[in-house]
Design a protein around this motif. Structure first.
Motif, PDB file in Angstrom:
ATOM      1  N   SER A 141       0.707  -1.482   0.042  1.00 54.48           N
ATOM      2  CA  SER A 141      -0.082  -0.069  -0.005  1.00 54.48           C
ATOM      3  C   SER A 141       0.858   1.204   0.073  1.00 54.48           C
ATOM      4  N   ALA A 142       0.232   2.515  -0.210  1.00 58.16           N
ATOM      5  CA  ALA A 142       1.161   3.658   0.015  1.00 58.16           C
ATOM      6  C   ALA A 142       1.620   3.996   1.353  1.00 58.16           C
ATOM      7  N   GLY A 173      -8.077  -1.285  -1.519  1.00 56.55           N
ATOM      8  CA  GLY A 173      -7.993  -2.225  -2.665  1.00 56.55           C
ATOM      9  C   GLY A 173      -6.774  -2.835  -2.946  1.00 56.55           C
ATOM     10  N   SER A 174      -5.733  -2.585  -1.760  1.00 57.73           N
ATOM     11  CA  SER A 174      -4.456  -3.443  -2.061  1.00 57.73           C
ATOM     12  C   SER A 174      -4.696  -4.892  -1.646  1.00 57.73           C
ATOM     13  N   ASP A 175      -5.740  -5.139  -0.450  1.00 56.84           N
ATOM     14  CA  ASP A 175      -6.218  -6.440  -0.203  1.00 56.84           C
ATOM     15  C   ASP A 175      -6.635  -7.238  -1.335  1.00 56.84           C
ATOM     16  N   GLY A 189     -10.110   1.818  -5.465  1.00 56.44           N
ATOM     17  CA  GLY A 189     -10.600   2.169  -4.341  1.00 56.44           C
ATOM     18  C   GLY A 189     -10.212   1.930  -3.159  1.00 56.44           C
ATOM     19  N   ARG A 190     -10.582   2.578  -1.952  1.00 57.25           N
ATOM     20  CA  ARG A 190     -10.012   2.389  -0.552  1.00 57.25           C
ATOM     21  C   ARG A 190      -9.903   1.005  -0.057  1.00 57.25           C
ATOM     22  N   SER A 234      -3.898  -1.962  -5.409  1.00 60.74           N
ATOM     23  CA  SER A 234      -4.976  -1.268  -5.714  1.00 60.74           C
ATOM     24  C   SER A 234      -5.306  -0.474  -7.007  1.00 60.74           C
ATOM     25  N   THR A 239      -2.198   8.365   1.144  1.00 56.59           N
ATOM     26  CA  THR A 239      -3.570   8.292   0.357  1.00 56.59           C
ATOM     27  C   THR A 239      -4.413   9.513   0.896  1.00 56.59           C
ATOM     28  N   GLU A 276       1.306   4.169  -4.043  1.00 60.97           N
ATOM     29  CA  GLU A 276       1.705   2.928  -4.143  1.00 60.97           C
ATOM     30  C   GLU A 276       2.958   2.492  -4.961  1.00 60.97           C
TER      31      GLU A 276
HETATM   32  N1  ASP Z   1      -3.523   2.973  -0.157  1.00 71.38           N
HETATM   33  C1  ASP Z   1      -5.047   2.734  -0.577  1.00 71.38           C
HETATM   34  C2  ASP Z   1      -5.906   3.184   0.760  1.00 71.38           C
HETATM   35  O1  ASP Z   1      -5.304   3.738   1.712  1.00 71.38           O
HETATM   36  C3  ASP Z   1      -5.139   1.230  -0.903  1.00 71.38           C
HETATM   37  C4  ASP Z   1      -4.841   0.273  -0.022  1.00 71.38           C
HETATM   38  O2  ASP Z   1      -4.011   0.585   0.992  1.00 71.38           O
HETATM   39  O3  ASP Z   1      -5.479  -0.760   0.190  1.00 71.38           O
HETATM   40  O4  ASP Z   1      -7.243   2.784   0.591  1.00 71.38           O
END
Ligand code: ASP
Ligand code: ADP
Ligand code: MG
Length: 411
Positions: free
Chosen positions: A41-42, A152-154, A149-150, A136, A47, A74
């Motif tokens: 993730s970032a 989204g990395s999962d 979307g928020r 994401s 984000t 990211e």
């Molecule tokens: N960085 C993005 C967020 O904060 C994506 C993620 O972390 O899944 O939503």
């Protein structure tokens, strides 16, 4: 020797020390003989900061530019992670979502994955290189960068674990797994060793932020083994499986959600077609209605209450007001200050009394229940937002969730 997809959330890669610690962990896993694909993730709250920057710069925020902006977070994190791995003698290469083969639709800020062609990731693995993939993100059918979307990395991690046929998808975060309630709110909360997809989906649908609901759905649909665990202590965490534990706890978890508002349309005539007309109009206005409660009518009139995301309340009110005359509504009352508190447990299907204990517990706290809804394995109550944290703590205690499931008394 296992193939593992390991995803690290924002807090887990928040600063240079954290990035180096994650790189140390990956180096250890490699020495043990595992093959690793990383998803990051970032860093930290980046984000949120990028979203704030966009707000500060412009009122018009085209989706295409927003996605280019946000996915930059990211992209930066995965390049830094690959460098830290190189430093430890671990060959690594960063990949954007597009380079990793994620093809999406064109719905900016909420893109859906259409197809994954992970050829470059497979090649890297074959060459003994650790691929570090930006979470994401992907590239659309119109060849633009897209953001899922928020959270989204999962989803990126679970989708990669599926297409690569990984042995497990490990979601590393700042707590050691899925807890009986938010451990930040109730320090006595217990980490669960095992939870079923059904229970976890109910939890994520009612306010548990971890893992992102979309990724849990994806993992269930494709049978991806999920392991939610700590990027700080590295201890084993919570496994998510189809079946869950052999002996189901009556109640497994308490969640709360403050992301919704309530609306009441009062004094509508109790006749066929009223609810249909109202909710069709709301659907046409893209309002995402959640809990719906209609009162028993007195003298042929009734009230309909429902919840919607805070940011859609204004549209919901305008839509309902424009229909008020047609459906004969007397009053439309919006209310932002609510929360939903939920109990989740597969065992409640075969144990009567859970709802009664829940309502007694709230009543003993002097907390008024404004709406109730249930599923086979969930009971939710809408309460005043100010009462939510007290309700969560009281329910956690009443159902003895701080104890191991076999040590709890029956409710
Ligand atoms: N960085 C993005 C967020 O904060 C994506 C993620 O972390 O899944 O939503
Ligand atoms: P990440 O950024 O690592 O993807 P999030 O910050 O989105 O993760 O979510 C992790 C947070 O979720 C934890 O810090 C924890 O406070 C919170 N949380 C809320 N409810 C729960 C729960 N039932 N179990 C575990 N964590 C929870
Ligand atoms: Mg997060």
């Amino acid at each position: 020797m296992a193939l593992l997809v390991q995803k690290f959330g924002g807090t887990s890669v928040a600063d240079p020390d954290r990035i180096r610690e994650v790189a140390d962990h990956v180096a250890r896993c490699r020495r043990r003989g595992d093959s690793i694909v990383l998803v990051v993730s970032a860093m930290g709250k980046e984000t949120d900061e990028l979203l704030r920057l966009a707000d500060a710069v412009a009122r018009t925020k085209p989706g295409r530019e927003m996605d280019m902006l946000i996915t930059g977070g990211e992209r930066k994190a995965c390049a830094l992670m690959a460098m830290a791995l190189h430093d430890r003698g671990v060959p690594a290469a960063s990949f954007t979502g597009s380079q990793a083969g994620f093809r999406t639709d064109t719905a900016h800020m909420n893109a859906k994955i259409l197809e994954i062609t992970p050829g470059r990731i497979r090649d890297a693995l074959d060459e003994g290189i650790v691929p570090v993939v930006g979470g994401s993100q992907g590239v659309s059918t119109a060849n633009d960068v897209t953001f899922f979307g928020r959270g989204g990395s999962d989803t990126t991690a679970v989708a990669l674990a599926h297409v690569l046929g990984a042995d497990a998808c490990e979601l590393y975060t700042d707590v050691s797994g899925v807890f009986t309630t938010d451990p930040r709110l109730v320090p006595e909360a217990r980490r669960m060793d095992l939870i079923s997809f059904d229970e976890l989906l109910e939890m994520t649908a009612t306010g548990c932020p971890k893992p992102a609901m979309r990724s849990v759905e994806l993992a269930r649909n494709y049978g991806v083994k999920l392991h939610v665990r700590s990027a700080f202590t590295w201890e084993p965490g919570t496994w998510v499986t189809e079946e869950g534990p052999m002996e189901q706890a009556i109640v497994s978890a308490v969640t709360h959600d403050t992301s919704e508002a309530k609306m009441t349309v009062a004094g509508v005539p109790d006749r066929p077609g009223v609810a249909a007309r109202l909710f069709r109009a709301l659907a046409d206005a893209d309002v995402n209605v959640d809990m719906i409660v209609q009162n028993v009518s007195t003298h042929g009139v009734t009230d309909i209450s429902f919840t919607v995301p805070h940011e859609q309340l204004e549209v919901a009110v305008a839509t309902s007001e424009s229909l008020a005359d047609e459906i004969g509504a007397e009053a439309i009352t919006p209310d932002h200050d609510i929360a939903r508190v939920s109990l989740i447990g597969a065992g409640m299907q075969t144990n009567p009394g859970v709802a009664a204990t829940m309502f007694e517990t709230l009543s003993a706290q002097g907390i008024n229940i404004e709406m109730i809804s249930t599923s086979a394995i969930r009971i939710s109550c809408v309460v005043r937002e100010d009462d939510a944290e007290r309700a969560v703590a009281a329910l956690h205690e009443a159902f003895e969730l701080h104890k191991a499931p076999e040590e709890r008394s029956k409710v």
